[in-house]
Design an enzyme around this catalytic site. Structure first.
Site, PDB file in Angstrom:
ATOM      1  N   SER B  18      -5.122  -7.398   7.557  1.00  0.00           N
ATOM      2  CA  SER B  18      -4.070  -7.389   8.574  1.00  0.00           C
ATOM      3  C   SER B  18      -4.739  -7.054   9.911  1.00  0.00           C
ATOM      4  O   SER B  18      -5.856  -7.524  10.154  1.00  0.00           O
ATOM      5  CB  SER B  18      -2.994  -6.377   8.158  1.00  0.00           C
ATOM      6  OG  SER B  18      -1.873  -6.480   8.972  1.00  0.00           O
ATOM      7  N   HIS B  45      -2.346 -11.380   7.594  1.00  0.00           N
ATOM      8  CA  HIS B  45      -1.092 -11.239   8.341  1.00  0.00           C
ATOM      9  C   HIS B  45      -1.342 -11.748   9.752  1.00  0.00           C
ATOM     10  O   HIS B  45      -2.330 -11.388  10.381  1.00  0.00           O
ATOM     11  CB  HIS B  45      -0.682  -9.766   8.441  1.00  0.00           C
ATOM     12  CG  HIS B  45      -0.344  -9.154   7.115  1.00  0.00           C
ATOM     13  ND1 HIS B  45      -0.279  -7.809   6.940  1.00  0.00           N
ATOM     14  CD2 HIS B  45      -0.051  -9.712   5.918  1.00  0.00           C
ATOM     15  CE1 HIS B  45       0.046  -7.545   5.673  1.00  0.00           C
ATOM     16  NE2 HIS B  45       0.174  -8.694   5.034  1.00  0.00           N
ATOM     17  N   ASP B 138       0.469  -3.210   2.410  1.00  0.00           N
ATOM     18  CA  ASP B 138       0.331  -4.452   1.652  1.00  0.00           C
ATOM     19  C   ASP B 138      -1.081  -4.517   1.056  1.00  0.00           C
ATOM     20  O   ASP B 138      -2.061  -4.194   1.733  1.00  0.00           O
ATOM     21  CB  ASP B 138       0.578  -5.650   2.585  1.00  0.00           C
ATOM     22  CG  ASP B 138       0.832  -6.935   1.803  1.00  0.00           C
ATOM     23  OD1 ASP B 138       1.084  -6.856   0.589  1.00  0.00           O
ATOM     24  OD2 ASP B 138       0.776  -8.008   2.427  1.00  0.00           O
TER      25      ASP B 138
END
Lengths: 269, 193
Positions: B18, B45, B138
């Protein structure tokens, strides 16, 4: 832990008892949603989940609603809608009458987006939008034309990005956190259940939109559905898919020509 | 690392990241050899609007063929695959991809957990999963499922991560086989068989 064999047994039940055929859906995604549903509804075992599904028709309804993905939005991928505005509608506008099919339309956000495009092109009067889905409960939402108000800011931005020139809020009235779209748009929408797995062609169309539905099907079922679309399109009709879906390697590939970078194909033979 | 050489040939490596992970990949990709005997699958992401230019950008950093996944693409060794923005990326038993536009998980689509879990189920002990810099949770659940299925788990050394939260969170909640900085990652990956 749910085994692949369990899933298969369950899917065979659904065909035998109810005639719903999910056996050709992409397995990874389908299994994930089944696991999720078993956990949300707190079934102590897969056997009990399967028993409930076999014996309770109301629970089948819930299963279909939860297993089929009903996430959609208005003017998703604005550049796609821009291409509809600039490249497709001027061609369709030369016809005396325009028939459009939204296959697997879910709650209908894309159908209303299309109705808005047609209205702005001055073509809504002579158009009919067929909105179909296998799930009857989402079609109720299409009929009402009511969507959460909190989404409207994002939809408005996508609308502008797609080339929209009006104030997006002209198209709906806000009430208690809901946006109700104007009646003129919904009057041209014909709503019906249709299962792409088992139902056949029902009309000839100038444009078929089926965006982010085929991703849930395996390759064989994709081919079958694409043949159905081919059979439902007039010559020089258009087929529009989701941004990561393709006709490449499909059985109908040679009968269609991709228009531009957007996932829109023209039927050339 | 020895165990990978002997026991299970690696068939796929999944990498999740991310905030701050892109720079890691920009530094890592040029250090990789030009032929990898397994597929590399990236789940990052990113903003929806960033659309498809990212795979082109990544491909300037490596000679390995790099592309953004389209639905039902086959997974081939030696290729780098990038999860498309705004879809979950799943792996089928026949080693092809399928996409999914269902609800966001951990506020994310693509979700790293979803891909890791799916990859764990298909590849089992032949999978290596690596989690990079990021500011959310995540990937932790996904890594634990990779471990459970017999795969190998790696995180970026949090001390070298722009956003240490994500690798750190994974270290706190599941068993991590290797904690690596970029140079160690390249060495590890180039020696995988």
């Amino acid at each position: 832990m749910i085994e692949d064999e369990d899933v298969e047994l369950l899917l065979n039940d659904l065909v035998d008892i109810y005639g719903y055929d999910f056996t050709s859906y992409s397995k990874a995604s389908l299994k994930r949603r089944i696991v999720r549903l078993v956990s949300i509804d707190k079934f102590p075992s897969f056997a009990e989940f399967r028993y409930k599904l076999r014996t309770d028709e109301n629970y089948l309804k819930r299963f279909v609603e939860e297993i089929t993905v009903n996430v959609t939005e208005m003017f998703r991928d604005p550049s796609f809608y821009k291409s509809l505005r600039d490249d497709i509608l001027p061609v369709l506008g030369t016809k005396p009458f325009i028939r459009i099919w939204h296959a697997g339309c879910s709650t209908g956000e894309e159908v209303y987006s299309m109705a808005i495009l047609l209205k702005e092109a001055g073509l809504l009067r002579k158009s009919l939008l067929y909105a179909t889905d296998l799930n009857p409960s989402v079609l109720e939402k299409v009929r009402k034309g009511i969507f959460p108000l909190q989404q409207m800011k994002q939809y408005s931005e996508s609308y502008i990005e797609s080339g929209g020139l009006k104030d997006f809020s002209e198209y709906y009235t806000a009430h208690y956190g809901q946006a109700k779209f104007e009646k003129e748009l919904s009057e041209k929408i014909i709503i019906s259940t249709h299962n792409l797995v088992s139902d056949s062609s029902f009309n000839e169309f100038d444009l078929i939109l089926c965006r982010n539905v085929l991703i849930y099907f395996d390759k064989d079922l994709q081919d079958r559905v694409l043949k159905l679309f081919d059979a439902s399109l007039g010559t020089l009709g258009y087929l529009a898919l989701g941004t990561k879906e393709t006709l490449k390697f499909s059985v109908i590939q040679n009968k269609f020509k991709q228009l531009n970078r957007e996932k829109i194909w023209k039927k050339i033979m | 690392m020895e165990k990978n050489h002997v026991a299970n040939a690696v068939k796929a490596m999944v990498i999740g990241g991310s905030a701050g992970s892109l720079q890691v990949l920009f530094n890592l990709l040029p250090l990789l050899q030009n032929h990898l005997p397994f597929a590399m699958i990236l789940v990052l992401h990113r903003r929806h609007s960033a659309d498809s230019s990212l795979s082109e950008l990544l491909s300037t950093k490596t000679l390995l063929p790099t592309c953004e996944v389209e639905d039902k693409d086959r997974i081939l060794p030696g290729h780098i695959y990038l999860a498309p923005a705004d879809y979950h990326l799943l792996i089928e038993k026949d080693e092809s991809f399928s996409l999914d536009y269902s609800e966001k998980i951990n506020f994310s689509r693509p979700s790293i957990d979803v891909t890791f879990e799916s990859a764990a189920e298909v590849y089992g002990p032949s999978l290596v999963a690596m989690l990079l810099s990021g500011a959310n949770e995540d990937g932790t659940k996904g890594l634990s499922l990779v471990k459970k299925a017999g795969g190998t788990t790696i995180v970026q050394n949090p001390e070298t991560a722009q956003m240490p939260y994500m690798p750190h969170h994974a270290m706190m909640h599941t068993v991590i086989d290797h904690v690596l900085d970029v140079r160690q990652m390249s060495h590890y990956i180039n020696n995988l068989r």
